[in-house]
Design an enzyme around this catalytic site. Sequence first.
Site, mmCIF file in Angstrom:
data_model
loop_
_atom_site.group_PDB
_atom_site.id
_atom_site.type_symbol
_atom_site.label_atom_id
_atom_site.label_comp_id
_atom_site.label_asym_id
_atom_site.label_seq_id
_atom_site.Cartn_x
_atom_site.Cartn_y
_atom_site.Cartn_z
ATOM 1 C CE LYS A 1 3.278 8.670 0.288
ATOM 2 N NZ LYS A 1 2.991 9.130 1.623
ATOM 3 C CB SER B 1 7.266 7.339 -1.030
ATOM 4 O OG SER B 1 7.807 6.449 -1.646
ATOM 5 C CE1 TYR C 1 2.434 5.257 -0.932
ATOM 6 C CE2 TYR C 1 4.182 5.063 -2.168
ATOM 7 C CZ TYR C 1 3.678 5.253 -0.889
ATOM 8 O OH TYR C 1 4.205 5.255 0.365
#
Length: 266
Positions: A156, A140, A152
């Site tokens: 990533k 991402s 998150y």
Amino acid sequence: MENKKVSLITGGSSGIGLAIAEALTANDNKVISISRSTDKIERALTEKPHLKGKTDFITGDVSSEESITQLRDYIEKNYGVLHGLINSAGIISVGNLQSLSSGDWQRMLDVNLTGPFLMTKILLPLLKKANGASVINISSIAGLRPGTSIGYSVSKAGLDMLTRFLVADLGPYNIRVNSINPGLVKTHLHFDNDIFTNQEDYDKMLEGARVRHPLKKVGEPEDIANMVKFLVSDEASWISGAIVPVAGGITEENSFLKPKEDAMLK
Ligand SMILES: NC(=O)c1ccc[n+]([C@@H]2O[C@H](COP(=O)([O-])OP(=O)(O)OC[C@H]3O[C@@H](n4cnc5c(N)ncnc54)[C@H](OP(=O)(O)O)[C@@H]3O)[C@@H](O)[C@H]2O)c1
């Protein structure tokens, strides 16, 4: 089966993974997907009925060694080799240091980071057999700079380092490893993870995001699938270690260029 490439997509039952399943089956790959819920598999087959019988939708959890081992045995028995491994399964819970629970932090690391590590490790014998396999991690832009979730973004960023580490590790087996880093893509992610619960708020967020993208468009799952199609193909046979934003230019968003100056450039 002889000439078909065999590709495994994690999270192939929804969004980006489903678009990848569609693109690769159209490209004459045999596609296998692993995901947890049968409801999402049914939803996928309602959205794309032509994938029935063309993609093996297997149920399992990418954070479970037991699930992945069963999956490896299934692929070994039925196909004997794996040419493409596309790690697309992912989850998100929004929050910063103070608001994100340790449980949500751990779940994101388990699925988004440990999942691809375990998948690559356990499926390695089948990838080696391909003599030219391609591993693609769907990361991402949130891994390239802080986003809306500390867990998150960290998962990533870790995934991008997994990609980079594996380049030298797996290169001698002629296995290429690359990351694709999408910007905002319209999928079920935000509703299925309870980030949005009503369409109006979601549409407002999409419009806000759209104007921030230099190309004035948010992504469609097919935008990501197109890059996957290239990276699994032999045309990409000298590409390994790439961290590729597919993000409508958002990584180079320039907040110093004010709307007035922007208008003057037209
Ligand atoms: N959409 C975006 O804006 C965006 C932007 C950048 C990056 N990405 C990344 O792109 C990837 C795909 O996202 P998406 O937008 O397509 O999301 P999505 O529509 O919610 O699809 C996620 C898929 O992952 C599966 N999954 C989740 N946890 C799993 C687990 N533990 N084991 C196996 N499968 C699991 C889901 O099925 P089950 O829940 O049934 O298991 C589903 O098939 C993710 O890695 C995401 O982080 C998305």
